[in-house]
Design an enzyme around this catalytic site. Sequence first.
Site, short mmCIF file in Angstrom:
data_model
loop_
_atom_site.label_atom_id
_atom_site.label_comp_id
_atom_site.label_asym_id
_atom_site.label_seq_id
_atom_site.Cartn_x
_atom_site.Cartn_y
_atom_site.Cartn_z
N SER A 16 0.68 -1.37 -0.10
CA SER A 16 -0.19 -0.11 0.07
C SER A 16 0.86 1.34 0.12
CB SER A 16 -0.85 -0.12 1.35
OG SER A 16 -0.20 -0.13 2.29
N HIS A 54 -0.82 5.86 6.75
CA HIS A 54 -0.47 5.72 5.36
C HIS A 54 -0.11 7.34 5.15
CE1 HIS A 54 -2.05 1.61 5.16
NE2 HIS A 54 -1.22 1.48 4.29
#
Length: 265
Positions: free
Chosen positions: A41, A248
């Site tokens: 990711s 993230h």
Amino acid sequence: MLRPARVLPVAAIAASLAMTTFFAASSASAAGANYVALGDSYSAGVGAGSYLSDSGSCKRSTNAYAYLWKNAHAPSSFRFVACSGARTGDVLNNQISALSSSTTLVSITIGGNDAGFGDTMKTCVLSSDSDCLNAVNSGENYARNTLPGQLDRVYDAIHAKAPRAHVVVLGYPHLYKVGGSCIFGIGDTKRAAIDKAADTLDEVIAKRAADHGFAFGDVRGIFAGHEICGSSTAWLHSTTLPVDESYHPKAAGQSGGYLPVFSRS
């Protein structure tokens, strides 16, 4: 057998492989690269928004460092196969096929999901300090004892499929500024433990990358001050919606953090 480290910068790939006259690293020389972006990711760009419609649950973003580099340098070819949630086995089963003997540049982040990053963060956010520390210790033990062999298999496969490629393995940033500006959320005991786990993970990844002759891009320094609770603009999401974007990099973390480290590695 270990291979000697490659030292060419990203921008010099085409010049070193395709041109008969030497030119300094530039976007013009990068235009000759055949670039494949692998990984999880952090390489797909989860959290950066602007997801490609054909990427589905992989959530590949046009704001990801790989896509930004492609836009800036116009390589001869570009394959973007990084995917949210990918582990080392997923790279071997679903991504390696994008490589070929003509591939000259490869980027990858991998290993965080193998070491249980998601479960560790869930435990640290929802449970006690002791539960968090136990989860972090378990992840660190996995990173030290099991992950090296898994990384070796991935790196060996990359070299076998793309023997001429310059391979850049990128690491993971510290998520938190310990002693930072956050009033709410988890405490500094948990924050420090999570950052320590990132150090362990990066140390393992860097060692395996070096032993395979790959460049390692350490992003911890460039993210300093931009972590969650940092004094500057945060480049990382804290707990957010959608949940899979939590912890993230934002678009600014991809462009301001990962892209320059990749470009100079």
